[in-house]
Write a protein that holds these residues in place. Structure first.
Motif, PDB file in Angstrom:
ATOM      1  N   MET A  11       0.841  -1.200   0.000  1.00 43.74           N
ATOM      2  CA  MET A  11       0.000   0.000   0.000  1.00 43.74           C
ATOM      3  C   MET A  11       0.872   1.243   0.000  1.00 43.74           C
ATOM      4  SD  MET A  11      -3.248  -1.143   2.438  1.00 43.74           S
ATOM      5  CE  MET A  11      -2.761  -0.040   3.667  1.00 43.74           C
ATOM      6  N   MET A  12       1.938   1.237   0.771  1.00 40.35           N
ATOM      7  CA  MET A  12       2.842   2.381   0.840  1.00 40.35           C
ATOM      8  C   MET A  12       3.516   2.598  -0.507  1.00 40.35           C
ATOM      9  SD  MET A  12       3.520   4.533   3.039  1.00 40.35           S
ATOM     10  CE  MET A  12       4.653   5.859   3.208  1.00 40.35           C
ATOM     11  N   TYR A  13       3.930   1.502  -1.149  1.00 38.85           N
ATOM     12  CA  TYR A  13       4.574   1.590  -2.455  1.00 38.85           C
ATOM     13  C   TYR A  13       3.597   2.189  -3.464  1.00 38.85           C
ATOM     14  CZ  TYR A  13       7.140   0.254  -6.631  1.00 38.85           C
ATOM     15  OH  TYR A  13       7.813   0.287  -7.812  1.00 38.85           O
ATOM     16  N   THR A  14       2.316   1.779  -3.424  1.00 41.65           N
ATOM     17  CA  THR A  14       1.294   2.320  -4.320  1.00 41.65           C
ATOM     18  C   THR A  14       1.084   3.802  -4.048  1.00 41.65           C
ATOM     19  OG1 THR A  14       0.201   0.180  -4.314  1.00 41.65           O
ATOM     20  CG2 THR A  14      -1.079   2.036  -5.105  1.00 41.65           C
ATOM     21  N   LEU A  15       1.049   4.180  -2.775  1.00 41.04           N
ATOM     22  CA  LEU A  15       0.893   5.583  -2.399  1.00 41.04           C
ATOM     23  C   LEU A  15       2.054   6.402  -2.920  1.00 41.04           C
ATOM     24  CD1 LEU A  15      -0.617   7.769  -0.770  1.00 41.04           C
ATOM     25  CD2 LEU A  15       0.805   7.134   1.173  1.00 41.04           C
ATOM     26  N   ILE A  16       3.254   5.866  -2.788  1.00 41.68           N
ATOM     27  CA  ILE A  16       4.449   6.588  -3.238  1.00 41.68           C
ATOM     28  C   ILE A  16       4.391   6.793  -4.737  1.00 41.68           C
ATOM     29  CG2 ILE A  16       6.951   6.395  -3.509  1.00 41.68           C
ATOM     30  CD1 ILE A  16       6.861   4.778  -0.829  1.00 41.68           C
ATOM     31  N   VAL A  17       4.039   5.756  -5.467  1.00 40.96           N
ATOM     32  CA  VAL A  17       4.004   5.839  -6.929  1.00 40.96           C
ATOM     33  C   VAL A  17       2.931   6.827  -7.377  1.00 40.96           C
ATOM     34  CG1 VAL A  17       3.518   4.525  -9.028  1.00 40.96           C
ATOM     35  CG2 VAL A  17       4.952   3.539  -7.249  1.00 40.96           C
ATOM     36  N   ARG A  18       1.806   6.889  -6.657  1.00 45.37           N
ATOM     37  CA  ARG A  18       0.703   7.753  -7.064  1.00 45.37           C
ATOM     38  C   ARG A  18       0.846   9.192  -6.575  1.00 45.37           C
ATOM     39  NH1 ARG A  18      -4.428   3.752  -6.095  1.00 45.37           N
ATOM     40  NH2 ARG A  18      -3.914   2.322  -7.760  1.00 45.37           N
ATOM     41  N   MET A  19       1.758   9.486  -5.697  1.00 41.17           N
ATOM     42  CA  MET A  19       1.878  10.815  -5.098  1.00 41.17           C
ATOM     43  C   MET A  19       1.856  11.919  -6.149  1.00 41.17           C
ATOM     44  SD  MET A  19       1.939  11.336  -1.855  1.00 41.17           S
ATOM     45  CE  MET A  19       2.967  12.738  -1.515  1.00 41.17           C
ATOM     46  N   ASP A  20       2.834  11.942  -7.008  1.00 40.08           N
ATOM     47  CA  ASP A  20       2.871  12.922  -8.090  1.00 40.08           C
ATOM     48  C   ASP A  20       3.970  12.535  -9.067  1.00 40.08           C
ATOM     49  OD1 ASP A  20       4.541  15.554  -6.171  1.00 40.08           O
ATOM     50  OD2 ASP A  20       5.178  13.558  -6.755  1.00 40.08           O
ATOM     51  N   ASN A  40      16.334   6.610   3.078  1.00 36.04           N
ATOM     52  CA  ASN A  40      16.368   8.060   2.898  1.00 36.04           C
ATOM     53  C   ASN A  40      15.165   8.541   2.097  1.00 36.04           C
ATOM     54  OD1 ASN A  40      18.615   8.692   4.353  1.00 36.04           O
ATOM     55  ND2 ASN A  40      20.015   8.399   2.630  1.00 36.04           N
ATOM     56  N   PHE A  41      14.812   7.795   1.070  1.00 35.54           N
ATOM     57  CA  PHE A  41      13.657   8.161   0.253  1.00 35.54           C
ATOM     58  C   PHE A  41      12.373   8.105   1.085  1.00 35.54           C
ATOM     59  CE2 PHE A  41      10.150   6.873  -2.529  1.00 35.54           C
ATOM     60  CZ  PHE A  41      10.096   7.988  -3.340  1.00 35.54           C
ATOM     61  N   ILE A  42      12.195   7.024   1.834  1.00 37.15           N
ATOM     62  CA  ILE A  42      11.010   6.867   2.672  1.00 37.15           C
ATOM     63  C   ILE A  42      10.981   7.947   3.742  1.00 37.15           C
ATOM     64  CG2 ILE A  42       9.823   5.333   4.302  1.00 37.15           C
ATOM     65  CD1 ILE A  42       9.647   4.360   1.459  1.00 37.15           C
ATOM     66  N   TRP A  43      12.146   8.260   4.326  1.00 38.42           N
ATOM     67  CA  TRP A  43      12.211   9.304   5.367  1.00 38.42           C
ATOM     68  C   TRP A  43      11.787  10.658   4.793  1.00 38.42           C
ATOM     69  CZ3 TRP A  43      12.115   9.340  10.366  1.00 38.42           C
ATOM     70  CH2 TRP A  43      12.423  10.515  11.056  1.00 38.42           C
ATOM     71  N   LYS A  44      12.290  11.005   3.608  1.00 40.64           N
ATOM     72  CA  LYS A  44      11.918  12.275   2.970  1.00 40.64           C
ATOM     73  C   LYS A  44      10.426  12.297   2.631  1.00 40.64           C
ATOM     74  CE  LYS A  44      16.464  13.310   1.113  1.00 40.64           C
ATOM     75  NZ  LYS A  44      17.323  13.376  -0.068  1.00 40.64           N
ATOM     76  N   LEU A  45       9.939  11.160   2.170  1.00 39.65           N
ATOM     77  CA  LEU A  45       8.521  11.062   1.874  1.00 39.65           C
ATOM     78  C   LEU A  45       7.701  11.247   3.150  1.00 39.65           C
ATOM     79  CD1 LEU A  45       6.321  10.543  -0.209  1.00 39.65           C
ATOM     80  CD2 LEU A  45       6.556   8.118   0.278  1.00 39.65           C
ATOM     81  N   ARG A  46       8.143  10.624   4.226  1.00 37.94           N
ATOM     82  CA  ARG A  46       7.474  10.764   5.516  1.00 37.94           C
ATOM     83  C   ARG A  46       7.434  12.229   5.943  1.00 37.94           C
ATOM     84  NH1 ARG A  46       9.316  11.669  10.513  1.00 37.94           N
ATOM     85  NH2 ARG A  46       8.043  10.961  12.252  1.00 37.94           N
ATOM     86  N   LEU A  47       8.568  12.932   5.795  1.00 28.74           N
ATOM     87  CA  LEU A  47       8.630  14.343   6.177  1.00 28.74           C
ATOM     88  C   LEU A  47       7.676  15.182   5.327  1.00 28.74           C
ATOM     89  CD1 LEU A  47      12.467  14.828   6.765  1.00 28.74           C
ATOM     90  CD2 LEU A  47      10.669  14.518   8.477  1.00 28.74           C
ATOM     91  N   LYS A  48       7.601  14.866   4.025  1.00 25.89           N
ATOM     92  CA  LYS A  48       6.674  15.591   3.155  1.00 25.89           C
ATOM     93  C   LYS A  48       5.227  15.353   3.600  1.00 25.89           C
ATOM     94  CE  LYS A  48       9.097  15.757  -1.269  1.00 25.89           C
ATOM     95  NZ  LYS A  48       9.066  15.274  -2.662  1.00 25.89           N
ATOM     96  N   LEU A  49       4.915  14.098   3.884  1.00 20.52           N
ATOM     97  CA  LEU A  49       3.560  13.765   4.309  1.00 20.52           C
ATOM     98  C   LEU A  49       3.223  14.433   5.639  1.00 20.52           C
ATOM     99  CD1 LEU A  49       3.397   9.993   3.328  1.00 20.52           C
ATOM    100  CD2 LEU A  49       2.236  11.895   2.206  1.00 20.52           C
ATOM    101  N   ARG A  50       4.179  14.454   6.556  1.00 20.26           N
ATOM    102  CA  ARG A  50       3.945  15.096   7.849  1.00 20.26           C
ATOM    103  C   ARG A  50       3.756  16.600   7.675  1.00 20.26           C
ATOM    104  NH1 ARG A  50       4.558  12.685  12.677  1.00 20.26           N
ATOM    105  NH2 ARG A  50       5.307  14.601  13.641  1.00 20.26           N
ATOM    106  N   ALA A  51       4.562  17.212   6.799  1.00 22.48           N
ATOM    107  CA  ALA A  51       4.441  18.650   6.556  1.00 22.48           C
ATOM    108  C   ALA A  51       3.068  18.959   5.954  1.00 22.48           C
ATOM    109  CB  ALA A  51       5.556  19.139   5.623  1.00 22.48           C
ATOM    110  N   GLU A  52       2.653  18.148   4.970  1.00 25.75           N
ATOM    111  CA  GLU A  52       1.329  18.347   4.363  1.00 25.75           C
ATOM    112  C   GLU A  52       0.231  18.114   5.398  1.00 25.75           C
ATOM    113  OE1 GLU A  52      -1.200  19.451   1.397  1.00 25.75           O
ATOM    114  OE2 GLU A  52       0.975  19.460   1.291  1.00 25.75           O
TER     115      GLU A  52
END
Length: 157
Positions: A11-20, A40-52
């Motif tokens: 599910m996380m992989y699908t979310l990542i692919v669909r993000m933008d 590192n990629f997941i961590w940056k994605l996590r930070l983006k999601l938390r910021a949003e």
């Protein structure tokens, strides 16, 4: 891919692919380590999601505050309306008392009219005996009828 990841990772992989599109490009450029995405990629994605998420929470908090203000204003209006309703109920009760008093007075007045008519009829019987008596020609100003006796006499109000 499904074999190496669990349900959550899929599910996380699908979310990542669909993000933008940017995420898709980054995902394509990133090298997978041990068959998965880099930390590192997941961590940056996590930070983006938390910021949003933080932005959305802040916006939601503003809406809650605005909603609370509207609720407070509505409560004030309800309280004012309840006071006016109570005042209106008091006035209605007072009006009902006056109506009842008015009805009582009208009943007394009707009783006096009947008493006056009875007295008149008894007087006619005493003076002329049993003769014909008619009530005609209603006078609007005086709110009464003329009394015409069989003897030809007319009594006007």
């Amino acid at each position: 891919m499904a074999e190496k990841f669990g349900v959550w990772q899929n599910m996380m992989y699908t979310l990542i692919v669909r993000m933008d599109n940017k995420t898709k490009q980054k995902e394509g450029k990133m090298k997978k380590k041990n068959g998965g995405l880099s930390l590192n990629f997941i961590w940056k994605l996590r930070l983006k999601l938390r910021a949003e998420g933080s932005k959305l929470c802040a916006e939601g908090s503003k809406l809650w505050a605005e909603g609370n203000k509207l609720w407070a204003e509505a409560n004030k209006l309800w309280a004012e309306g309840n006071k006016l309703c109570a005042e209106g109920s008091k006035l209605c009760a007072e009006g009902s008392k006056l109506w009842a008093e008015g009805n009582k007075l009208c009943a007394e007045g009707s009783k006096l009219w009947a008493e006056g008519n009875k007295l008149w009829a008894e007087a006619i019987l005493e003076v002329y005996g049993n003769i014909k008596m008619e009530w005609e020609n209603y006078n609007v100003e005086k709110k009464d009828y003329e009394c015409h006796l069989e003897t030809g006499e007319i009594f006007k109000p």
